[in-house]
Design a protein around this motif. Structure first.
Motif, PDB file in Angstrom:
ATOM      1  N   VAL A  53      -1.181 -70.139  44.709  1.00  0.00           N
ATOM      2  CA  VAL A  53      -0.279 -71.276  45.514  1.00  0.00           C
ATOM      3  C   VAL A  53      -1.217 -72.277  46.046  1.00  0.00           C
ATOM      4  O   VAL A  53      -1.402 -73.524  45.506  1.00  0.00           O
ATOM      5  CB  VAL A  53       0.505 -70.850  46.567  1.00  0.00           C
ATOM      6  N   CYS A  54      -1.978 -72.181  46.861  1.00  0.00           N
ATOM      7  CA  CYS A  54      -2.531 -73.238  47.727  1.00  0.00           C
ATOM      8  C   CYS A  54      -3.538 -73.933  46.897  1.00  0.00           C
ATOM      9  O   CYS A  54      -3.739 -75.197  46.937  1.00  0.00           O
ATOM     10  CB  CYS A  54      -3.312 -72.708  49.016  1.00  0.00           C
ATOM     11  N   THR A  59       0.715 -78.051  42.384  1.00  0.00           N
ATOM     12  CA  THR A  59       1.030 -78.126  43.670  1.00  0.00           C
ATOM     13  C   THR A  59       0.412 -79.256  44.233  1.00  0.00           C
ATOM     14  O   THR A  59       1.127 -79.844  44.891  1.00  0.00           O
ATOM     15  CB  THR A  59       0.814 -76.585  44.662  1.00  0.00           C
ATOM     16  N   LEU A  60      -0.735 -79.344  44.174  1.00  0.00           N
ATOM     17  CA  LEU A  60      -1.362 -80.645  44.499  1.00  0.00           C
ATOM     18  C   LEU A  60      -0.753 -81.800  43.916  1.00  0.00           C
ATOM     19  O   LEU A  60      -0.617 -82.857  44.644  1.00  0.00           O
ATOM     20  CB  LEU A  60      -3.062 -80.455  44.213  1.00  0.00           C
ATOM     21  N   ASN A  62       2.083 -82.401  42.812  1.00  0.00           N
ATOM     22  CA  ASN A  62       3.247 -82.687  43.474  1.00  0.00           C
ATOM     23  C   ASN A  62       3.333 -83.258  44.825  1.00  0.00           C
ATOM     24  O   ASN A  62       4.107 -83.893  45.203  1.00  0.00           O
ATOM     25  CB  ASN A  62       4.128 -81.221  43.649  1.00  0.00           C
ATOM     26  N   GLU A  63       2.326 -83.076  45.420  1.00  0.00           N
ATOM     27  CA  GLU A  63       2.081 -83.554  46.742  1.00  0.00           C
ATOM     28  C   GLU A  63       1.535 -85.028  46.588  1.00  0.00           C
ATOM     29  O   GLU A  63       1.670 -85.988  47.680  1.00  0.00           O
ATOM     30  CB  GLU A  63       0.793 -82.854  47.616  1.00  0.00           C
ATOM     31  N   VAL A  64       0.826 -85.340  45.495  1.00  0.00           N
ATOM     32  CA  VAL A  64       0.204 -86.635  45.253  1.00  0.00           C
ATOM     33  C   VAL A  64       1.176 -87.753  44.536  1.00  0.00           C
ATOM     34  O   VAL A  64       0.963 -88.661  44.320  1.00  0.00           O
ATOM     35  CB  VAL A  64      -1.140 -86.527  44.443  1.00  0.00           C
ATOM     36  N   GLU A  66       3.453 -89.457  45.246  1.00  0.00           N
ATOM     37  CA  GLU A  66       3.718 -90.977  45.965  1.00  0.00           C
ATOM     38  C   GLU A  66       2.580 -91.638  45.651  1.00  0.00           C
ATOM     39  O   GLU A  66       2.862 -92.872  45.675  1.00  0.00           O
ATOM     40  CB  GLU A  66       3.796 -90.503  47.567  1.00  0.00           C
ATOM     41  N   GLU A  67       1.551 -91.057  45.609  1.00  0.00           N
ATOM     42  CA  GLU A  67       0.312 -92.022  45.211  1.00  0.00           C
ATOM     43  C   GLU A  67       0.144 -92.480  43.729  1.00  0.00           C
ATOM     44  O   GLU A  67      -0.083 -93.593  43.375  1.00  0.00           O
ATOM     45  CB  GLU A  67      -0.994 -91.198  45.428  1.00  0.00           C
ATOM     46  N   ARG A  70       2.573 -95.316  43.334  1.00  0.00           N
ATOM     47  CA  ARG A  70       2.174 -96.612  43.716  1.00  0.00           C
ATOM     48  C   ARG A  70       1.705 -97.267  42.593  1.00  0.00           C
ATOM     49  O   ARG A  70       1.445 -98.692  42.423  1.00  0.00           O
ATOM     50  CB  ARG A  70       0.962 -96.555  44.796  1.00  0.00           C
ATOM     51  N   ASN A  94       9.432 -76.372  44.376  1.00  0.00           N
ATOM     52  CA  ASN A  94       9.790 -77.755  44.722  1.00  0.00           C
ATOM     53  C   ASN A  94       9.135 -78.773  43.721  1.00  0.00           C
ATOM     54  O   ASN A  94       8.658 -79.896  44.351  1.00  0.00           O
ATOM     55  CB  ASN A  94       9.662 -78.125  46.130  1.00  0.00           C
ATOM     56  N   HIS A  96       8.581 -81.958  41.698  1.00  0.00           N
ATOM     57  CA  HIS A  96       9.573 -83.142  41.440  1.00  0.00           C
ATOM     58  C   HIS A  96       8.855 -83.939  40.151  1.00  0.00           C
ATOM     59  O   HIS A  96       8.981 -85.188  40.414  1.00  0.00           O
ATOM     60  CB  HIS A  96       9.491 -84.046  42.748  1.00  0.00           C
ATOM     61  N   GLY A 149      -8.538 -81.510  40.643  1.00  0.00           N
ATOM     62  CA  GLY A 149      -7.949 -82.515  41.864  1.00  0.00           C
ATOM     63  C   GLY A 149      -7.632 -83.617  41.230  1.00  0.00           C
ATOM     64  O   GLY A 149      -7.306 -83.631  39.889  1.00  0.00           O
TER      65      GLY A 149
ATOM     66  N   HIS B  40      -4.618 -69.553  53.882  1.00  0.00           N
ATOM     67  CA  HIS B  40      -6.169 -69.694  53.595  1.00  0.00           C
ATOM     68  C   HIS B  40      -6.644 -70.387  54.881  1.00  0.00           C
ATOM     69  O   HIS B  40      -7.811 -69.906  55.209  1.00  0.00           O
ATOM     70  CB  HIS B  40      -6.610 -70.279  52.337  1.00  0.00           C
ATOM     71  N   LEU B  68       0.293 -79.824  52.799  1.00  0.00           N
ATOM     72  CA  LEU B  68       1.160 -79.664  51.457  1.00  0.00           C
ATOM     73  C   LEU B  68       2.317 -79.403  51.887  1.00  0.00           C
ATOM     74  O   LEU B  68       3.005 -78.157  52.014  1.00  0.00           O
ATOM     75  CB  LEU B  68       0.613 -78.425  50.783  1.00  0.00           C
ATOM     76  N   GLU B  70       5.304 -79.667  50.255  1.00  0.00           N
ATOM     77  CA  GLU B  70       6.489 -79.022  49.633  1.00  0.00           C
ATOM     78  C   GLU B  70       6.127 -77.883  49.801  1.00  0.00           C
ATOM     79  O   GLU B  70       7.376 -76.832  49.484  1.00  0.00           O
ATOM     80  CB  GLU B  70       6.332 -79.568  48.172  1.00  0.00           C
ATOM     81  N   SER B  71       4.971 -77.182  49.850  1.00  0.00           N
ATOM     82  CA  SER B  71       5.014 -75.748  49.890  1.00  0.00           C
ATOM     83  C   SER B  71       5.086 -75.247  51.169  1.00  0.00           C
ATOM     84  O   SER B  71       5.507 -74.167  51.372  1.00  0.00           O
ATOM     85  CB  SER B  71       3.242 -75.342  49.305  1.00  0.00           C
ATOM     86  N   ARG B 138      -1.208 -89.106  57.037  1.00  0.00           N
ATOM     87  CA  ARG B 138      -1.098 -89.759  55.642  1.00  0.00           C
ATOM     88  C   ARG B 138      -2.239 -90.317  55.100  1.00  0.00           C
ATOM     89  O   ARG B 138      -2.891 -89.803  54.052  1.00  0.00           O
ATOM     90  CB  ARG B 138       0.087 -90.744  55.126  1.00  0.00           C
ATOM     91  N   PHE B 141      -4.794 -87.482  54.445  1.00  0.00           N
ATOM     92  CA  PHE B 141      -4.430 -86.814  53.129  1.00  0.00           C
ATOM     93  C   PHE B 141      -4.937 -87.731  51.952  1.00  0.00           C
ATOM     94  O   PHE B 141      -5.550 -87.098  50.877  1.00  0.00           O
ATOM     95  CB  PHE B 141      -2.973 -86.913  53.124  1.00  0.00           C
ATOM     96  N   GLY B 148     -11.485 -85.738  46.251  1.00  0.00           N
ATOM     97  CA  GLY B 148     -11.726 -84.596  45.326  1.00  0.00           C
ATOM     98  C   GLY B 148     -11.226 -83.458  46.087  1.00  0.00           C
ATOM     99  O   GLY B 148     -11.312 -82.065  45.516  1.00  0.00           O
ATOM    100  N   VAL B 149     -10.385 -83.586  47.230  1.00  0.00           N
ATOM    101  CA  VAL B 149      -9.801 -82.115  47.818  1.00  0.00           C
ATOM    102  C   VAL B 149      -8.771 -81.639  46.633  1.00  0.00           C
ATOM    103  O   VAL B 149      -7.807 -82.382  46.248  1.00  0.00           O
ATOM    104  CB  VAL B 149      -9.028 -82.360  49.016  1.00  0.00           C
ATOM    105  N   ASN B 150      -9.082 -80.381  46.235  1.00  0.00           N
ATOM    106  CA  ASN B 150      -8.089 -79.729  45.337  1.00  0.00           C
ATOM    107  C   ASN B 150      -7.526 -78.702  45.557  1.00  0.00           C
ATOM    108  O   ASN B 150      -6.828 -77.729  44.944  1.00  0.00           O
ATOM    109  CB  ASN B 150      -8.872 -79.660  44.083  1.00  0.00           C
ATOM    110  N   THR B 152      -6.228 -76.101  49.711  1.00  0.00           N
ATOM    111  CA  THR B 152      -6.654 -76.158  51.003  1.00  0.00           C
ATOM    112  C   THR B 152      -7.069 -74.613  51.355  1.00  0.00           C
ATOM    113  O   THR B 152      -6.537 -73.767  50.988  1.00  0.00           O
ATOM    114  CB  THR B 152      -5.505 -76.371  52.133  1.00  0.00           C
TER     115      THR B 152
END
Lengths: 167, 185
Positions: A53-54, A59-60, A62-64, A66-67, A70, A94, A96, A149, B40, B68, B70-71, B138, B141, B148-150, B152
């Motif tokens: 998961v993390c 998953t990453l 999905n969080e981005v 919005e970016e 843009r 989840n 999207h 990333g 983690h 994160l 959504e998670s 934000r 984030f 390059g954070v990929n 956590t």
């Protein structure tokens, strides 16, 4: 003799028109690449649903989203998993954005992008950024176990359309 | 041609906006991008404390938010609550509380923690409800994504993404490798 079919052909190079495709996106539904003509597209080929998961790439992303939005860009995930597998995976996480099934003939689209691992029968962890005319403007193949990333994608999108950068 | 890329670099330098533990002139700066609901990161929390204890004044530690959302449904609010506590000078106290009570991050708990820490609870509540620190979280984030954070936690040591193991011994060794030779724990 050497097992020549296992030699990587390499991802399609920058400047190449991205091969069109139509793939299943959900039970009974398909998505075609040309549906997105007129806006940038991010193609994220990846080996399989259900990785941890993390640290997970999708998953990453999905969080981005919005970016990516843009820059008006659409993200499409592609793996050889079937649509039902994708549906369950997307729901649990989840997600999207669409996950496409390069399932039948298996790996066909991944192969055309030079993003298929013959020996293992899965897609590479490969990224392509297409411009609004469907031309590949950036690509990157990551080692299978390394989450690449999102910074490379964002830099590529920025290079495509600096004038559209939101504040 | 397919691009080859090196590991990430911190695109937003450590500065006035950051929450910092340790001296500003420390030779090594450890930045963590983390999520208060990520298991983690919860495991990393006591490890970072132990590393700080061992390296002492030669280490500056910075925490930035990378929820994160959504998670981890509580991660964004928890991050905003740490910032709200920070606005009252108690960022690190709230940071510690959140990681120590990762299993209890609903809004009513966040407000309870604010009370425990002696904060102005009405102000804290109003800022939480008003999403006052959402843009700040934000911004953290986004800076992480661009660096390059990929996942956590992601650590940067002196501005370079650290992809090694983050158990106590390995982290301490990686940090000491950047300090004047001869200085060892």
């Amino acid at each position: 003799m050497t097992d020549t079919h296992r030699v990587a052909t390499g991802a399609l190079p920058v400047g190449t028109p991205a091969p069109d495709f139509t793939l299943g996106s959900a039970p009974g539904q398909t998505i075609s690449l040309h549906d997105y003509r007129g806006r940038p597209v991010i193609l994220a080929f990846y080996p399989a649903d259900w990785s941890p998961v993390c640290g997970d790439q999708l998953t990453l992303y999905n969080e981005v989203l919005e970016e990516f939005a843009r820059y008006g860009a659409q993200l499409l995930g592609v793996s050889v998993d079937g649509v039902w597998c994708h549906a369950e995976f997307a729901q649990r996480r989840n997600l999207h954005f669409p996950l496409l099934s390069d399932f039948e003939p298996k790996g066909e689209v991944s192969r055309r992008y030079g993003a298929y691992r013959e020996g293992e029968g899965v897609s590479e962890r490969a990224l392509f950024v297409l411009d609004s005319d469907g031309i590949i403007r950036w690509s990157y193949v990551s080692p299978l176990s390394v989450n690449p990333g999102a910074d490379g994608i964002l830099q590529a999108l920025e290079a495509l359309a600096p004038q559209s950068t939101a504040t | 041609m397919t691009e080859r890329r090196a590991g990430g670099h911190l695109t937003l330098p450590v500065g006035e906006r950051d929450h910092v533990r340790g001296p500003s002139n420390a030779p090594v700066t450890l930045v963590e991008y983390g999520d208060y609901e990520c298991p983690h990161c919860g495991r990393a929390y006591p490890i970072v404390k132990a590393v700080q204890g061992r390296v002492g004044n030669e280490l500056r530690f910075v925490f930035r938010n990378f929820p994160l959302r959504e998670s981890h449904p509580h991660a964004q609010r928890a991050a905003e609550s740490a910032e709200a506590a920070g606005a009252q000078g108690r960022f690190w106290e709230m940071h510690d509380r959140l990681f120590e009570r990762q299993f209890a991050l609903d809004d009513e708990y966040l407000i309870e923690y604010a009370g425990d820490l002696g904060l102005d609870v009405e102000r804290f509540r109003a800022e939480l409800v008003g999403r006052v620190y959402e843009p700040r979280v934000r911004e953290d984030f986004r800076s992480g994504v661009r660096s390059g954070v990929n996942g956590t936690p992601t650590f940067f040591i002196n501005g370079v993404r650290y992809d090694g193991a983050w158990d106590e011994e390995t982290l301490v060794a990686a940090i000491y490798a950047l300090i004047t030779p001869g200085k060892r724990a």
